[in-house]
Design a protein around this motif. Sequence first.
Motif, mmCIF file in Angstrom:
data_model
loop_
_atom_site.group_PDB
_atom_site.id
_atom_site.type_symbol
_atom_site.label_atom_id
_atom_site.label_comp_id
_atom_site.label_asym_id
_atom_site.label_seq_id
_atom_site.Cartn_x
_atom_site.Cartn_y
_atom_site.Cartn_z
ATOM 1 N N ARG A 190 10.156 13.776 5.046
ATOM 2 C CA ARG A 190 9.662 13.958 3.681
ATOM 3 C C ARG A 190 10.260 15.234 3.079
ATOM 4 O O ARG A 190 10.544 16.203 3.775
ATOM 5 C CB ARG A 190 8.131 14.014 3.638
ATOM 6 N N LYS A 206 4.809 16.584 -2.368
ATOM 7 C CA LYS A 206 5.791 15.599 -1.909
ATOM 8 C C LYS A 206 6.706 15.202 -3.060
ATOM 9 O O LYS A 206 6.245 14.788 -4.124
ATOM 10 C CB LYS A 206 5.073 14.369 -1.359
ATOM 11 N N ASN A 229 0.812 -1.206 0.000
ATOM 12 C CA ASN A 229 0.000 0.000 0.000
ATOM 13 C C ASN A 229 0.849 1.261 0.000
ATOM 14 O O ASN A 229 0.594 2.189 -0.737
ATOM 15 C CB ASN A 229 -0.936 0.014 1.206
ATOM 16 N N ASP A 230 1.861 1.267 0.862
ATOM 17 C CA ASP A 230 2.730 2.443 0.865
ATOM 18 C C ASP A 230 4.135 2.035 1.286
ATOM 19 O O ASP A 230 4.825 1.360 0.535
ATOM 20 C CB ASP A 230 2.138 3.525 1.776
ATOM 21 N N LEU A 231 4.528 2.381 2.521
ATOM 22 C CA LEU A 231 5.899 2.126 2.955
ATOM 23 C C LEU A 231 6.024 0.739 3.569
ATOM 24 O O LEU A 231 5.028 0.177 4.039
ATOM 25 C CB LEU A 231 6.292 3.199 3.971
ATOM 26 N N ALA A 263 6.581 6.843 9.746
ATOM 27 C CA ALA A 263 6.575 5.571 9.025
ATOM 28 C C ALA A 263 6.967 4.490 10.013
ATOM 29 O O ALA A 263 7.626 4.775 11.015
ATOM 30 C CB ALA A 263 7.588 5.612 7.887
ATOM 31 N N GLN A 309 10.796 10.774 0.199
ATOM 32 C CA GLN A 309 10.893 10.561 1.652
ATOM 33 C C GLN A 309 12.140 9.756 1.955
ATOM 34 O O GLN A 309 12.643 9.033 1.092
ATOM 35 C CB GLN A 309 9.662 9.799 2.154
ATOM 36 N N GLN A 351 4.655 7.317 -8.531
ATOM 37 C CA GLN A 351 5.195 6.811 -7.268
ATOM 38 C C GLN A 351 6.392 7.683 -6.906
ATOM 39 O O GLN A 351 7.295 7.869 -7.715
ATOM 40 C CB GLN A 351 5.621 5.357 -7.480
#
Length: 682
Positions: A387, A394, A9-11, A376, A397, A430
């Motif tokens: 970030r 953004k 999903n993300d990190l 995170a 990060q 991304q």
Amino acid sequence: MTNPLLDFNDLPLFDQIKPEHVAPAVDALLAGAESALQAVTEPAFPAEWTAIAKVLDVASERFSRAWGAVGHLNAVADTPELRAAYNEAMPRVTAFWTRLGSDERLYAKYKAIDPATLNPEQRQAHRNAIRNFVLGGAELQGEAKARFAEIQERQAELSQKFSENALDATDAFAWYAVLEDLDGVPEDVVSAARAAAEAEGKDGYKLTLKMPCYLPVMQFARSSALRERLYRAYVTRASEFGDPAFDNTALIREILALRQEEAKLLGYPNFGELSIVPKMAESADQVIKFLRDLAAKARPYGERDLADLRAFAAEHLGLADPQPWDWTYVGEKLKEARYAFSEQEVKQYFTAPKVMAGLFKIVETLFEVSIQRDTAPVWHPSVEFYRIERAGQKVGQFYLDPSARAAKRGGAWMDDVRARWLRPDTGRLQTPVAQLVCNFAEGVDGKPPLLTHDDVTTLFHEFGHGLHHMLTRIDERDVSGISGVEWDAVELPSQFMENFCWEWDVLAHMTSHVDTGAPLPRPLFDKMTAAKNFQSGLQTLRQIEFSLFDMLLHTRYDAATAQPGDVMALLAEVRQEVAVMPAPEFSRTPNTFSHIFSGGYAAGYYSYKWAEVLSADAYAAFEETAGANGEPSVETGRKYREAILEAGGSRSAMESFKAFRGREPQLDALLRHQGMAEAQPA
Ligand code: ZN
């Protein structure tokens, strides 16, 4: 059970990943990548860049991101269970990448793509892909192909083992000193050594071979016997003089033999020539000549440096014949005497929080971004997350893991967590994420950590890599940021950043005395600047010694006829040619030369010097345009950012350099920066 390694999903969910997640995640991702490979290589599948990316790159990216997270934890939070899980899965992972990189059907599919359908970024990525296929063995057939795959797998095992041995041999050493032995050693190092012994319920002071302990002992301990004890342990790590379980000698021979065999299979005379193919340099001979030219220029300065050390040792330290474990100590004393300051004095001004703030400020000003704390999941409470934004958007990060601790690999590095990529599956951009890992000493007695000026330089260096990765504007994954950049040019942005650690305007804002809060005094800065090129001749020769040894080892050493001891013999020959400082017979530094035996710098260690020429010349553009107080020009910063950082691997390093500088790189700036431009010393 949900597997955190399968959450994209993300990190990465670094706080949830456990050793038992590794095998099932690798199984699932491997299956996904295999079926993606199968799908895109079907005859009916279109030979179109985006169509392939949508299926295969998406699957392979998941795989490499998850495996990257495991590898990262293995490096910064090693446990026996994780190491076992990592090693158990690794052969399958390596085998897959080897297969993917040499799959004839996929190679044919890529060759069938019409370059006219590609944008310039894609065209560069496509060219790289074709080249990598050839180097990955895609044109090999039958037995040769199978053997090539075997070699890759075995090399991956050997390099992992090499790195483990180096770490284990380093960790295996401890010496519990008594206080009298530590005469001269800085207080914070003594406190840390006492705390380390106490943590084990032991008396005395625990000394280790980790840099934050080893280096200050070598620099400052008055006891020559203590220095000798640590020095011998350090230079014989992972050799036949220690625990046989950690001996890297046989591994080195096997690695060299496999590399030679790999080169021959691909039609190159040796691994050195193979290694040069995707690099900026044009041949191994060109590299060897570059190193020998530089050695000739540096040698008189190295000889002068050594003569200075000898004279000082005899006259002021009563050392008529300094031993190898004395040089660092003598060097530090001479530096103190000549420039009247010590690293310890300097260190009091470089508190970690202030340094970070200073680094961020220069990056924010020069590259027109802002850096903020972000959140995170992390693997250790001391890890920070940030970030980078431009105009509220953004950009990227990064994680920062600053401190040395047990079970964490030594050194400093930047690694990518994910790349900037206009995702073909979602059509969304991304943003890039980076890892910045250092090994600074912890703060003691409730004070913030104190960094040496070297530590600060290292931090700037790694941050330079991070900026290259995070400030890119390229949307194609394989040529965005550091991806696709020639290996010998990749140190340009990192070494470039180091220069700022020598600018008064920068340091004045980046320092604050640990007790008084006062910034670095100008007279101390002037002394540091005067001392900057202290022993630069010797240091240059040392780097050339490593580089030349590496390149000759991969071009001239013949594994088929080599005898045990030939690696050390070659090193002795290189030292004879290049070095001016005698090295002891018992030294086994190749046994922990992880850069070339487990780090990807094989026949590429010269890249540091090569890129230094580029970075010094690039920085000269800032010197030429600096303001009245030496403050860097924002306009030059923008030009640099656009030509070098943002372009990433989307074009050749030479093209990027010329776009910034308007000409090819020149050697002058490097020699001038390192004090080797004046008339030859007598
Ligand atoms: Zn670097």
